[in-house]
Design an enzyme around this catalytic site. Structure first.
Site, mmCIF file in Angstrom:
data_model
loop_
_atom_site.group_PDB
_atom_site.id
_atom_site.type_symbol
_atom_site.label_atom_id
_atom_site.label_comp_id
_atom_site.label_asym_id
_atom_site.label_seq_id
_atom_site.Cartn_x
_atom_site.Cartn_y
_atom_site.Cartn_z
ATOM 1 N N THR A 281 90.143 99.500 54.739
ATOM 2 C CA THR A 281 91.033 99.050 55.808
ATOM 3 C C THR A 281 91.893 100.226 56.247
ATOM 4 O OG1 THR A 281 91.104 96.750 55.055
ATOM 5 C CG2 THR A 281 92.910 97.486 56.455
ATOM 6 N N PHE A 283 95.238 101.563 58.023
ATOM 7 C CA PHE A 283 96.616 101.161 58.296
ATOM 8 C C PHE A 283 97.294 102.224 59.146
ATOM 9 C CE2 PHE A 283 95.473 98.873 54.519
ATOM 10 C CZ PHE A 283 96.164 97.675 54.570
#
Length: 380
Positions: A281, A283
């Site tokens: 992921t 960020f």
């Protein structure tokens, strides 16, 4: 006629094209000087439309489409060259130069940082990767993080924008239209989802599983193999683990990070249950004011593009003409406006690059809704 002879004809045509292209660009430079001396804008949209229609009309029927594409690109290149000759800086380029000069050389160590969720959330892990000793304030939803930055409650906010398996976090891109902010850094976090439950509970005992919608999507294969289990989305993977820990039930579990085992007194009853092992992921770290730290080699922008044929192509051709690599393109519908979209671009180029500054100057003056979101580096 053999292939070698045909290639010789092509080479001859290319040499003539190159000669005429250079002549055209030289004339474009003279036009730029005339426009500068007479206070005229670089773009004459009416003239371009008229010329494009005229040239397309002159082309052979089976080549009209190619002529249209070719000259649209040529017009873009001419405008880009004229902008470079006339450009003496814009308000945005001046703002970027000031940010480079005034931003501290070292990334802050002890700031107040807003994250969505609770202790143990992946956002918190990303925050710990970005800052040495952050003071984290948790918010129930992503909008709370944006609002905390907007109000000055927190200096920075950490938000997930995309996952290698489940794709973009659309809610974040929608909120970008509502708030003014700048991206100051980014990072990628390896995500391992684990099935957590109370001590002694077995997988076959589970009747309900809680987690964030994206985590559920990333573990679809594992979940499909479970029988008679209800899957319930909640606001955060760590919040799911906390809910399981605080519940009186022993037939529930959470998809969450292994960190939450120690935090909430749970056991891992199934490890790394995501569908793909390379599950990451990305960020972003946001701030209210523009800050550009040393080494910034990525830039993010957003712009509204007219809903008409070729509009997106004209923007993309600018990146190509300036040799700027586009690493992400995202589009989101604009609220209350039918079939109109906001486009988000991630560019891979140093903030110190003259080509980037030229691109930003051109986009700033293009007459469309455009926002520079920041230039930053990514921590791996």
């Amino acid at each position: 006629m053999n292939l070698e002879e045909l290639r010789k004809q092509m080479d001859s045509a290319d040499a003539e094209l190159l000669k005429q292209f250079e002549r055209r660009m030289d004339v474009a430079a003279q036009i730029a000087e005339y426009k500068r001396d007479n206070g005229l804008p670089v773009l004459d949209a009416g003239r371009e439309r008229q010329k494009l229609a005229e040239l397309t009309g002159m082309a052979q029927e089976d080549k009209k489409q190619y002529v249209s594409v070719l000259y649209a690109l040529l017009f873009e290149l001419s405008r880009s060259a004229q902008q470079r000759l006339l450009n003496h800086g814009t308000a945005l380029t001046a703002q970027i130069a000031a940010a480079i000069e005034n931003t501290p050389k070292l990334f802050p160590t002890y700031p107040a940082v807003a994250c969505q969720g609770v202790e143990g959330a992946y956002s918190q892990q990303a925050c710990d990767k970005l800052f040495r000793t952050p003071s984290i304030l948790y918010f129930h939803n992503f909008q709370g993080v944006f609002a905390a930055i907007d109000s000055g409650m927190c200096q920075y906010g950490v938000l997930p924008v995309e996952n290698s398996t489940a794709g973009s976090v659309n809610e974040i891109y929608d909120l970008m239209m509502e708030y003014r902010f700048h991206i100051v850094r980014s990072t990628r976090l390896k995500v391992d989802h684990n099935l957590l439950a109370k001590a002694g509970v077995k997988v076959e005992n589970i009747r309900r599983i809680y987690s964030h919608a994206q985590a559920i999507s990333q573990c679809a294969g594992f979940l499909k193999g479970l029988k008679n289990v209800e899957i319930i989305p909640c606001e955060n993977t760590a919040a799911a683990a906390k809910m399981v820990a605080e519940s009186d039930r022993t037939d529930i579990a959470a998809l969450s990070s292994r960190n939450c085992c120690g935090l909430y007194g749970l056991e891992c009853i199934a490890e790394s249950v995501q569908d793909k092992g390379n599950n990451y992921t990305r960020f972003i770290c946001i701030a209210k004011d523009l800050q550009i730290y040393p080494g910034a080699d990525k830039t993010s922008i957003m712009m509204e593009i007219p809903n008409k044929p070729g509009a997106l192509y004209q923007v993309l051709s600018r990146f190509y003409a300036l040799d700027i690599n586009l690493t992400k393109l995202e589009s989101r519908p604009i609220p209350d406006r039918d079939f109109e979209f906001m486009f988000y671009f991630d560019l891979e180029t140093p903030v110190y690059s003259p080509q980037l500054l030229q691109l930003l100057s051109e986009l700033e003056q293009a007459g469309t809704r455009f926002r520079y979101l920041g230039s930053y580096s990514e921590i791996v």
